[in-house]
Design an enzyme around this catalytic site. Structure first.
Site, PDB file in Angstrom:
ATOM      1  N   SER A 145       1.114  -1.441   0.142  1.00  0.00           N
ATOM      2  CA  SER A 145      -0.613  -0.452   0.252  1.00  0.00           C
ATOM      3  C   SER A 145       0.655   1.041  -0.088  1.00  0.00           C
ATOM      4  O   SER A 145       2.021   1.052   0.120  1.00  0.00           O
ATOM      5  CB  SER A 145      -0.333  -0.018   1.350  1.00  0.00           C
ATOM      6  OG  SER A 145      -1.767   1.107   1.351  1.00  0.00           O
ATOM      7  N   TYR A 158      -2.601  -1.284  10.262  1.00  0.00           N
ATOM      8  CA  TYR A 158      -2.329  -1.922   8.456  1.00  0.00           C
ATOM      9  C   TYR A 158      -1.223  -1.498   7.851  1.00  0.00           C
ATOM     10  O   TYR A 158      -0.279  -1.613   7.384  1.00  0.00           O
ATOM     11  CB  TYR A 158      -3.631  -0.888   8.077  1.00  0.00           C
ATOM     12  CG  TYR A 158      -4.009  -1.251   6.300  1.00  0.00           C
ATOM     13  CD1 TYR A 158      -3.043  -0.424   6.007  1.00  0.00           C
ATOM     14  CD2 TYR A 158      -4.378  -2.292   5.873  1.00  0.00           C
ATOM     15  CE1 TYR A 158      -3.113  -0.623   4.336  1.00  0.00           C
ATOM     16  CE2 TYR A 158      -4.378  -2.778   4.509  1.00  0.00           C
ATOM     17  CZ  TYR A 158      -4.218  -1.733   3.373  1.00  0.00           C
ATOM     18  OH  TYR A 158      -4.275  -1.599   2.577  1.00  0.00           O
TER      19      TYR A 158
END
Ligand code: GCO
Length: 254
Positions: A145, A158
């Site tokens: 990401s 995350y």
């Protein structure tokens, strides 16, 4: 040089393949000629995606898989190899997120994100590499990401796991290169998927994405596919340990 981006005769496994970026990458790999096994927890969208790929002239199959179940991960990899006698491409895409301030977070949610976003990638890469090393060929693509290199508040599990994806990618790249296995990562920016639906519904957040992204907009799911095709292909034969950010320029903008 011609055909370097083709994946004919390659067998690929894409986790989290029934929706969002996983679905887009599965469609892309199939369009390049790969036979794509899509894996996810829910059967109906997997069946629909296989039907869609076949209707477009591609080749696909599916496997039910909860990537937090180690035994299931091992069985899915082995079943693909039993079925097709090879596994050339693994796209470790399945991911989870828990958006909550640290002081309101709990360890179970945190542990689930770690299990999904990191441990499962290790297990699947280990099992795929076991086979790929015997054949001296493989492509492992870990989906990180922009949170593999930057951060924002309230998603520390995350961001921590996506930073770890970058480290896992580099580590496995240097370890597996002598076995003919290239390991790279893709770092998506803000894509318009179900995963980000709550954010897209927030006008203030959308304004932030548009201002922080030089391209000035959310990405369309299909815009991830080219990076996966490239990293899976012969065109990337000398690319390993790389995190390819598909982020509209977000990670390079002050
Ligand atoms: C969030 C988003 C991001 C996504 C985004 C960037 O909550 O900020 O879910 O973390 O990963 O698509 O990759």
């Amino acid at each position: 040089m011609f055909g370097q981006l083709r994946l004919d005769n390659r067998i690929a496994l894409v986790t989290g393949g029934s929706k969002g970026l996983g679905r887009a990458m599965a469609l892309g790999l199939a369009s390049a000629g790969a036979t794509v096994f899509v894996a996810a927890r829910t059967e109906e969208p997997l069946q629909e995606l296989v039907t869609e790929i076949e209707a477009k002239g591609g080749k696909a199959d599916y496997r039910l898989l909860d990537v937090t179940d180690e035994a299931a991960c091992i069985e899915v990899v082995n079943s693909v190899i039993r079925d097709r006698r090879r596994l050339d491409i693994l796209v470790n895409n399945a991911g989870a997120i828990h958006r909550a301030p640290l002081l309101e977070s709990n360890t179970d949610d945190y542990r689930h994100v770690v299990e999904t976003n990191l441990i499962s990638l290790y297990v699947l890469a280990r099992e795929a590499a076991r086979h790929m090393s015997e054949r001296g060929y493989g492509r492992i693509i870990n989906i990180g990401s922009v949170m593999s290199t930057i951060a924002r508040p309230n998603i520390s599990s995350y961001a921590a796991t996506k930073h770890a994806v970058a480290g896992l990618t580099k580590s496995l790249a240097v370890e597996l290169a002598p076995m003919g296995i290239n390991v790279n990562g893709i770092g998506p920016g803000y894509f318009g998927t179900e995963f980000n639906a709550p954010l897209m519904a927030d006008a203030e957040f959308t304004a932030m994405v548009e201002s922080r992204t030089p391209v000035g907009r959310w990405a369309r799911p299909e815009e991830i596919a080219g990076a996966a095709i490239f990293l899976a292909s012969e065109a990337a034969s000398y690319v390993t340990g790389h995190m390819l950010y598909v982020d509209g320029g977000m990670t390079v903008k002050l």
